[in-house]
Design an enzyme around this catalytic site. Structure first.
Site: not given
Ligand code: GLN
Length: 189
Positions: A50, A52, A82, A109, A173, A175
């Protein structure tokens, strides 16, 4: 104590983790977790992919951040994929971003650059005979690893999966694929 797997469901791809868990041969009881009350009775927790910054803010607002930190420090098996891994990390490179700070790593990130938003790559994982297909979506990498942290995967010299005791972090991921080996493995931690 019956096994209850919580999935942090503030934002992100939590439904994919719930689906992956439902696919398992012996499906555990699963629960969406948004508040400290939801967390009660959970024996394991997954933090999905998601955004962050957003999820970190909401977790603090709901009081989930502190409750979760206490449970993880008390030994609850935890897996961050992630974004989830970013939220577990000790620090985020070049930012003062709130994290749970329970996994002794520094993450960067969006580490694969602005052009390469997402890609797939075979990823060898220590302990698995065959590699997994790693789905990377604006994914982080791990740039510093503390002494108690075991590196499980690297691609092109970049660390993309780690384990510290019962805490697992993956940049990718699982999932989002049909491969359930990492979910199965997580349930044995
Ligand atoms: N780029 C998102 C972040 O830095 C992480 C991306 C992901 O969870 N697929 O929060």
């Amino acid at each position: 104590m019956p096994e209850v797997v919580g999935v942090v469901a503030v934002q992100g791809d939590f439904e994919k983790h719930l689906k992956a868990l439902a696919d398992l041969e012996s499906t555990p009881t699963c629960r969406e977790v948004r508040t400290p009350e939801d967390l009660e009775g959970c024996t394991r927790i997954i933090l999905p992919g998601g955004e962050s910054t957003t999820v970190g803010l909401l977790m603090q607002r709901y009081g989930l951040g502190e409750a979760l930190r206490q449970r993880i420090l008390a030994g609850m098996p935890t897996w961050g994929t992630c974004m989830g891994m970013i939220l577990l990390a000790r620090a985020v490179e070049g930012r003062t971003q709130w994290t749970l700070g329970v996994l002794d790593v520094v993450v960067r990130r969006n580490a694969f650059g602005a052009q390469v938003h997402s890609f797939e790559s075979e990823v060898p994982v220590k302990g698995l005979d065959e590699p997994v297909m790693g789905v990377f979506i604006r994914a982080p990498i791990i740039t510093e690893v503390g002494p108690g942290v075991e590196v499980l995967s690297e691609i092109d010299g970049k660390v993309v999966a780690v384990r510290q005791g019962a805490i697992l972090g993956t940049s990718f991921h699982p999932e989002l694929t049909d491969d359930r080996r990492l979910h199965e493995w997580f349930l044995t931690l």
